[in-house]
Design an enzyme around this catalytic site. Sequence first.
Site, PDB file in Angstrom:
ATOM      1  N   HIS A  62       5.040   6.852   1.139  1.00 17.11           N
ATOM      2  CA  HIS A  62       4.122   7.707   0.377  1.00 17.11           C
ATOM      3  C   HIS A  62       3.771   8.983   1.143  1.00 17.11           C
ATOM      4  O   HIS A  62       2.670   9.521   1.020  1.00 17.11           O
ATOM      5  CB  HIS A  62       2.842   6.955  -0.004  1.00 17.11           C
ATOM      6  CG  HIS A  62       3.077   5.755  -0.854  1.00 17.11           C
ATOM      7  ND1 HIS A  62       3.280   5.839  -2.216  1.00 17.11           N
ATOM      8  CD2 HIS A  62       3.166   4.432  -0.539  1.00 17.11           C
ATOM      9  CE1 HIS A  62       3.479   4.624  -2.706  1.00 17.11           C
ATOM     10  NE2 HIS A  62       3.423   3.758  -1.714  1.00 17.11           N
ATOM     11  N   ASN A  84       0.877   1.749  -8.221  1.00 21.94           N
ATOM     12  CA  ASN A  84       2.151   2.434  -8.429  1.00 21.94           C
ATOM     13  C   ASN A  84       2.334   2.748  -9.899  1.00 21.94           C
ATOM     14  O   ASN A  84       1.542   2.326 -10.747  1.00 21.94           O
ATOM     15  CB  ASN A  84       3.323   1.561  -7.950  1.00 21.94           C
ATOM     16  CG  ASN A  84       3.369   1.407  -6.443  1.00 21.94           C
ATOM     17  OD1 ASN A  84       2.963   2.284  -5.698  1.00 21.94           O
ATOM     18  ND2 ASN A  84       3.874   0.272  -5.993  1.00 21.94           N
ATOM     19  N   HIS A 116      -7.265   2.241   0.913  1.00 23.89           N
ATOM     20  CA  HIS A 116      -7.171   0.882   1.458  1.00 23.89           C
ATOM     21  C   HIS A 116      -7.574  -0.104   0.364  1.00 23.89           C
ATOM     22  O   HIS A 116      -8.673  -0.013  -0.181  1.00 23.89           O
ATOM     23  CB  HIS A 116      -8.104   0.744   2.660  1.00 23.89           C
ATOM     24  CG  HIS A 116      -8.089  -0.613   3.314  1.00 23.89           C
ATOM     25  ND1 HIS A 116      -7.058  -1.507   3.168  1.00 23.89           N
ATOM     26  CD2 HIS A 116      -8.985  -1.219   4.123  1.00 23.89           C
ATOM     27  CE1 HIS A 116      -7.318  -2.603   3.853  1.00 23.89           C
ATOM     28  NE2 HIS A 116      -8.485  -2.459   4.438  1.00 23.89           N
TER      29      HIS A 116
END
Length: 721
Positions: free
Chosen positions: A116, A188, A380
Amino acid sequence: MAGSARRPKSQPVAPGAPAGAAPAAQEPTKPRLPLPPKPDQTGPATVTPTGASTGVPQDAVAQRGAYLTTAQGARLGDTDHSLKAGPRGPVLLQDHHLREKITHFDHERIPERAVHARGAAAHGVFVGNGAAKKVCCASLFAKGKETPVFVRFSTVLGSRGSADTVRDTRGFATKFYAEDGVFDLVGNNIPVFFIQDAIKFPDVVHAAKPHPDREIPQAQSAHDTFWDFVTLHTEATAHTLWNMSDRGIPRSYRMMEGFGVHTFRLINDAGASVLVKFHWKPKLGVHSLLWEEAQMAAGFDPDLHRRDLADAIEAGAFPQWDLGIQVFPDNEEQMFEGIDLLDPTKFVPEELAPVQIIGTMTLNANPSNYFSETEQVAFHPGHLVRGIDFTNDPLLQGRLFSYLDTQISRLGGPNFAQLPINRPHAEVNDMLRDGMHQSAVHSGVAPYHPNSLDGGCPFLAGAKDGVQIEFPEQVAGPKVRAAAASFDDHYSSARLFYASLTELEQAHVAKAYTFELGKCYEKTIKERAVAVLREIDEQLAVTVATGLGLKVSGKAKAQPDVVVSPAVSQLGQTWPVEGRNIGIFADESTDLADLAATVATIAEQSMTPLVIGPHGGGLGSGAKEVVISRTLDTARSIEFDALLIASTVPDPRLNLLLQEAHRHLKGIAYTPGGAEALESAGIAEKSAGVQAAPTLAASFSALVAFLPEHRVWARAAEFAR
């Protein structure tokens, strides 16, 4: 209008101006304060490292003053020459400005993300609609509750310098700055993942990254190590198939679906729990680039996706997504209709568990500084708020360690949450002290619990104080390195996805596999891949094998019946037309009054009109001048969703633009002045999605009819072989 907000009248018609004011022809010499950000830009909220609002304007944390200074504020009179012993003498060590400037430059870069790395981001707001109240007590889902968000979109495999339009999974990470903490939904654009257990993360990433000896290929999966891994490691089959579909090359971040991938647990005010999967549904629909467009963009405009996002926001066509959840019973089996909810390589069809919309997100401001915001933002999955909890998905469980460990390494220490873009908008009293880049100035003498020297502060929260909920799930079992038997099913989800696609989409999948495997060197790997495809669909395997020059031998394996999920197909629906880019070719022979009126009409409908000319500058003069946004040297079909042709010029570049747009299934409308251009390009009058009209205004009205399906799919038959 659905899908975007109205364009502010103060915004330029064609977005992309690099600064908030036009530059002077000569270097300015009169001291002045720094220019403010452009109207479409904003920065992180001005809160302290411990979450308190400072109340100061955002420009208070940017550069200040009219004069160049050192990092300590001393004004400088020269930054072009080192301090020397005479004009031709050696440079002196005492030149603090030289050393400070070069040292800071030497350390400007931080380690890029292992995955990413290439991303684009925007600020926005999420508004809950109250529909989640029965299943979740999180305050951000309350009806009418507005929560600031920062969203980062990204590719997975490539470095920061790679192209936007490679075939790859895209990251869709959202940071909610909720009143009771930060919630990071790190997902995603594909609902399934390559692996079932996080212990395999290094394996899949090492296999997908460039070969370690040559460091090629960059940002793509068309190479031996990737296919060696996924054909041996068949739990990756479903994700690979999604990646080989049109989902692997999105048209735009604005037209990209998002998934939380994992199953999460939601808890309501009564302490009852359900299991859910998160979905982001774009208001503009889910659309993709054609393969040729993606290849062209990688060369002509490798920044296509980040430019598209920033330009849309600058133009006031704010992208929107609905956040939805699929809800499942939180029972001991944690299965639903035979699908293991803890297996991240499986997805649940929406026809079995409808997506319930619980709020809407609007992205309405671009970052003011890429590094400070887009690059330094730290997501996170362990950042949760009250009412949202984990499940025992082994991929999710491993991510809870990996992301924290990564941020500490990448951002230089444990205080990354104090960077402005990462700061919570809630009070923070964590008793964590010191460390690199500590910017909070803590008070008190007792950073431990319990204590009496600081009056017992901070205190532990109780049930009535909005305490974070850790669901008391029963946990028992022997220590084993194993997975549930249901994880052994590696093909049912892939079969379901492929069978749910239209014939045209399935053809795209076959071409993608043929290209990707055709770039592999080892015949054994290609044969193994075809064997895996036979587990999904025999005809798919035969088509790919034929393209690779391989033989398929043996009897076809009988496949179980599949109940398809139309929701995964991108075709067959209509979508709002806001946010589309309309190219208008015109020159001096065009009716400029008609052109100006049509440009205004397109802008009023929250689309972006881009006038294409045979040269730069403008058409007409004075108050009636129409600015040219693109020229035939800079315009290619990939940038436009449709074309209006209002003139004919004897130029092969116009022929090329029209032929590309026609081949890429874009709507094309033209005035009498543009008729010869279409004839010269070899485009038939009766071709689907090609329309003649007497004026530009009428041409645009005709063009609008082609836009809701995104492309003129009926024209695809004209190019079938």
